[in-house]
Design a protein around this motif. Sequence first.
Motif, short mmCIF file in Angstrom:
data_model
loop_
_atom_site.label_atom_id
_atom_site.label_comp_id
_atom_site.label_asym_id
_atom_site.label_seq_id
_atom_site.Cartn_x
_atom_site.Cartn_y
_atom_site.Cartn_z
N MET A 31 -38.87 56.93 -1.97
CA MET A 31 -38.06 56.47 -0.84
C MET A 31 -37.42 55.13 -1.19
O MET A 31 -38.04 54.27 -1.76
CB MET A 31 -38.94 56.31 0.40
N THR A 32 -36.19 54.97 -0.85
CA THR A 32 -35.52 53.70 -1.13
C THR A 32 -35.21 53.00 0.17
O THR A 32 -35.02 53.62 1.21
CB THR A 32 -34.20 53.94 -1.89
N GLN A 33 -35.18 51.69 0.08
CA GLN A 33 -34.94 50.88 1.26
C GLN A 33 -33.46 50.85 1.57
O GLN A 33 -32.65 50.55 0.72
CB GLN A 33 -35.45 49.47 1.00
N THR A 34 -33.09 51.22 2.77
CA THR A 34 -31.68 51.22 3.14
C THR A 34 -31.50 50.43 4.42
O THR A 34 -32.27 50.58 5.36
CB THR A 34 -31.18 52.65 3.40
N THR A 35 -30.53 49.56 4.41
CA THR A 35 -30.25 48.77 5.61
C THR A 35 -29.13 49.45 6.39
O THR A 35 -28.10 49.80 5.85
CB THR A 35 -29.83 47.35 5.23
N VAL A 36 -29.37 49.63 7.69
CA VAL A 36 -28.38 50.28 8.53
C VAL A 36 -27.90 49.29 9.57
O VAL A 36 -28.69 48.60 10.19
CB VAL A 36 -29.01 51.50 9.24
N ALA A 37 -26.62 49.20 9.72
CA ALA A 37 -26.08 48.30 10.73
C ALA A 37 -26.45 48.81 12.11
O ALA A 37 -26.35 49.99 12.39
CB ALA A 37 -24.56 48.23 10.59
N VAL A 38 -26.92 47.91 12.93
CA VAL A 38 -27.30 48.30 14.29
C VAL A 38 -26.08 48.21 15.17
O VAL A 38 -25.51 47.15 15.35
CB VAL A 38 -28.42 47.37 14.82
N THR A 39 -25.69 49.34 15.66
CA THR A 39 -24.46 49.34 16.45
C THR A 39 -24.73 49.41 17.94
O THR A 39 -23.89 49.02 18.73
CB THR A 39 -23.59 50.54 16.05
N HIS A 40 -25.93 49.90 18.30
CA HIS A 40 -26.18 49.95 19.74
C HIS A 40 -26.85 48.65 20.21
O HIS A 40 -27.41 47.92 19.39
CB HIS A 40 -26.97 51.19 20.12
N PRO A 41 -26.77 48.37 21.52
CA PRO A 41 -27.24 47.07 22.03
C PRO A 41 -28.71 46.83 21.73
O PRO A 41 -29.48 47.76 21.50
CB PRO A 41 -27.01 47.19 23.53
N SER A 42 -29.06 45.55 21.77
CA SER A 42 -30.44 45.19 21.51
C SER A 42 -31.34 45.74 22.60
O SER A 42 -30.92 45.94 23.74
CB SER A 42 -30.60 43.66 21.51
N SER A 43 -32.59 45.96 22.22
CA SER A 43 -33.57 46.46 23.17
C SER A 43 -33.88 45.37 24.20
O SER A 43 -33.93 44.19 23.85
CB SER A 43 -34.85 46.85 22.42
N PRO A 44 -34.13 45.74 25.45
CA PRO A 44 -34.51 44.74 26.46
C PRO A 44 -35.98 44.32 26.31
O PRO A 44 -36.46 43.48 27.07
CB PRO A 44 -34.29 45.49 27.78
N HIS A 45 -36.66 44.91 25.37
CA HIS A 45 -38.08 44.61 25.19
C HIS A 45 -38.31 43.14 24.81
O HIS A 45 -37.44 42.52 24.19
CB HIS A 45 -38.65 45.53 24.08
N ALA A 46 -39.46 42.62 25.21
CA ALA A 46 -39.78 41.21 24.91
C ALA A 46 -39.78 40.95 23.41
O ALA A 46 -39.51 39.84 22.96
CB ALA A 46 -41.12 40.85 25.51
N LEU A 47 -40.10 41.96 22.64
CA LEU A 47 -40.12 41.80 21.19
C LEU A 47 -38.89 42.44 20.55
O LEU A 47 -38.95 43.04 19.48
CB LEU A 47 -41.40 42.41 20.60
N SER A 48 -37.77 42.31 21.24
CA SER A 48 -36.55 42.98 20.77
C SER A 48 -36.13 42.49 19.39
O SER A 48 -35.59 43.27 18.60
CB SER A 48 -35.42 42.77 21.78
N ASP A 49 -36.39 41.25 19.09
CA ASP A 49 -36.01 40.73 17.77
C ASP A 49 -36.73 41.50 16.67
O ASP A 49 -36.15 41.81 15.62
CB ASP A 49 -36.36 39.25 17.65
#
Lengths: 379, 564
Positions: free
Chosen positions: A1-19
């Motif tokens: 498996m290779t590490q792939t970075t995907v651009a996050v296009t949908h809004p951030s989660s409202p969760h307290a640990l959204s970061d």
Amino acid sequence: MTQTTVAVTHPSSPHALSDIITRLESGGALLPDTPENLIEVVGILKSYGVVLDAYQRNLQYIAEHQFLVLFPFFKYFDGKVTLQKLLKHWWHDRINYEYAEYCMRGMLWHGAEGVDQYLDSEEFRQRAMAAIQARGKGHLLAQAIGSLFPEFALEQVRMLVYYSILGQFWDVMSRMFLDLSDRYDRGEIQSIPAVVEHIQNGLVEAATKPMVYAVTLKGKTYEIVPKSAGLTFLMDAAVPYVEAVFFRLFPFFGTVSYNAQAHQVPEDQAEFGYGALFADALPIGGAGIPPTLLMQDMTHYIPDYLHEVYLKGLRGEDDLRVKIGISFQKSMFCVTTAAMMGLMPHPRTTTDPAQREENRRYLEGWMDRLVHTQLLNVQ
Amino acid sequence: MLSALIWVPVLGAVFIALLPESLVARTRQIALAIASAVGIWTIILASQFDVGIPGLQFQESLPWIESLGLTYQLGIDGLSMPLILINSLLVWIAIYASDPNINRPRLYYVLMLVLGGAVAGAFVAQNLLLFFLFYEVELIPLYLVIAIWGGARRGYAATKFLIYTAASGVLILAAFFGLAIISETNSFDYDVVQSQVLPLTTQLLLLIPLVVGFGIKIPVVPFHTWLPDAHVEAPTPASVLLAGVLLKLGTYGLLRFGLGLFPEAWTEIAPWLAWIAVLSVLYGSFAAIAQTDMKKIVAYSSVGHMGYIILASAVATPLSLTGTVAQMISHGLISALLFLLVGVVYSKTGTRDINVLRGLLNPERGLPLIGSLMVVGAMASAGIPGMVGFVAEFIVYRGSLPAFPLQTLLCMVGTGLTAVYFLILINRVFFGRLPESLANLPRIRWQDRLPSIIVTVLVIVLGIQPSWMLRWSNVTIQAMGMEEVNRLVQVESESTRLAETVGDSESVRRLVESTETVPLTSMTNPNSIAFTPGKEAASDKSTEPLGDRLIDNSLPHSKLKPNI
């Protein structure tokens, strides 16, 4: 498996640990990717790998060679009893195998769904009883106990199954961690996501490895958990282990202050939060409490590069076990990350909005459980 | 021989003051070597000290300013020997425990050595003016140490210390001058002035300023307010010396000059002294409970524990005087230990506030050994058996109870309160979880641990084997106390007012006979307490304090003076 970075296009989660959710969706880990964290995690996993190897050998020795031994005085000796070893044992300059047993009991008590189903089955009863009877031949005391308390020996065998399963699980994990260390030494591991990827690959690779258990008594082998029982590494060992040892475990005396009579310990086991991810690295007094046993064991196998980092601290060697505890906790967040990503309902890199949303709900569920752990303290 | 105790540190201080710049970095080691030499010399003196002689030993006498009555007269007896031992030990410990990177090290170690030498001089001086000279000299280095190396309010604390103790000195000097003038001896030599016969009223007039003067030094309530301020602002080594030795100058002075020179007046004021002791003990204890600064707790604890010495001094029987010596040693060691430990806590955490500190017993990142020693120190201070505090307080109470039962019982409350404030301190500071703000304390060095360990060992060893502590003073104290008993016999035989108490007189005679036949070393055995005057007084029909039964102005006063 290779590490792939995907651009996050949908809004951030409202969760307290959204970061942290955002970081995970981007290919990161629960633990921030810093050079310091990398040294700590790889170094500690190397020493953990050595200790785990010793633990797993002993667990499997007990499962296979201390089968229904009523007074297992030398169960930690792996069959090699010498005066020198005995003195070392009493002097406590040794691997504290007790920690491994605590973890085994944690798994047994909190249970593993697939394993417990099998252990409650008629097939297991028959296989176990055959071994029990073979063990009882010529042992009057064992026969007497078996007659008086027929479920006693069976329950002991169930526990020995957990000994074996945890031993097999740690066998894989120890090799995985030592291999990680070797790869780090070769320069192949240079980031925390790479550590997570290594572990995740290892888990996936071993996911379907069958969990089996057999004992040989008087020359005859008794298969108590055959391959046909269908117990596998990932679902019947890794996942229950993470649940029991990382999350739940026990309210160890010395790590937390509690009053069970005042209902300060949850009545529902599922609500337990005393596992490795919750553990306080600063124990309150006492000595020999289980988490510090592991820390104590790891002090002997810390690689030099990590030892140098520890010595730079204000207390030098004085608080070595605390530093090891903190590093160990960081490394366990990497293992947790690998487990989370490995069990994710859809590939992390999926572009399907519905799948991504489902993945997010999945991660938010994990964050709900992790919010009260030491996760925020290692950010 | 005794001069070495004074002049080795003083000359050592001069040597350090003249050190070339290239050797300034080694000032601490040189000071430590000088203190070690003094310590070794003290041990040699102690080994040659004949514990069977009640009077002065190793006497030295040189004329100095004879027109003023000032002679360089030194001597040591069982009362001063233990204090000299403690002084040498604590000076060494104070220097060892000093910050190796302290600013202006040359001046600092000069002052510490001068302080140690002056205190030793005061303990061995046998001329009143010479004692006063040393008594005053030790103020200067301590004032400077507080004023230069003290905390934020060091100026205030040092000035207050100076004003109070200077007032103490003025009162003592006035009493000494008064004694010399009234007795018309033109001499301040102790043995000369002691032999003078003075009427009771004159004795009282001279004793009261002396008691107030030494009372400020001890300090007794209400003259105590300088002490907590001085302790809080002083650096740890100065606190160690202040609590461990310097306060003992007050109690030593009371016994040597108050009881020794004015025994009849002493008997007169004894009940008042006992009540002052009660006030000091209870006020000190309650004030300690109310504090949030660890050092202030220990400082107020000192005020309370010095009260026990006043109580036992007031009674002035052999047993109670043994208690004063035991309590002086006990308090010297325990308070030194507690201040050392508080000093380590402060140096590592930056605070002494018990509302801020927490969880310092944490085995990995706290101060586990320091915390453990603090528990031992608190137990010793609270009079837990097996430690020196128990022995001292037990003898004090046992010796004081027959004469002043109510005051003794009230002082016993103070022992209970000691447990209260120290448990509050230990519970808040050392138990619980170490907060994150304290989770990265600097490393503990052996220099932080060793002084406390040494003192703790002494606290325990002398608690288990108290005769090692009291062997120096048994005979001297016995002589002091027996003079009191003899006086009782004398008074009862000559006084018509006490003629009705013939039974008492016989009992006292029996007591004298029995005491003379019992080995003096058995005084340290609690089982031997039964033969003491206190025991007899306890069985006395009269509940009046001993002093009330002894007053007879018609007696020749020379017969009333203990030969000390």
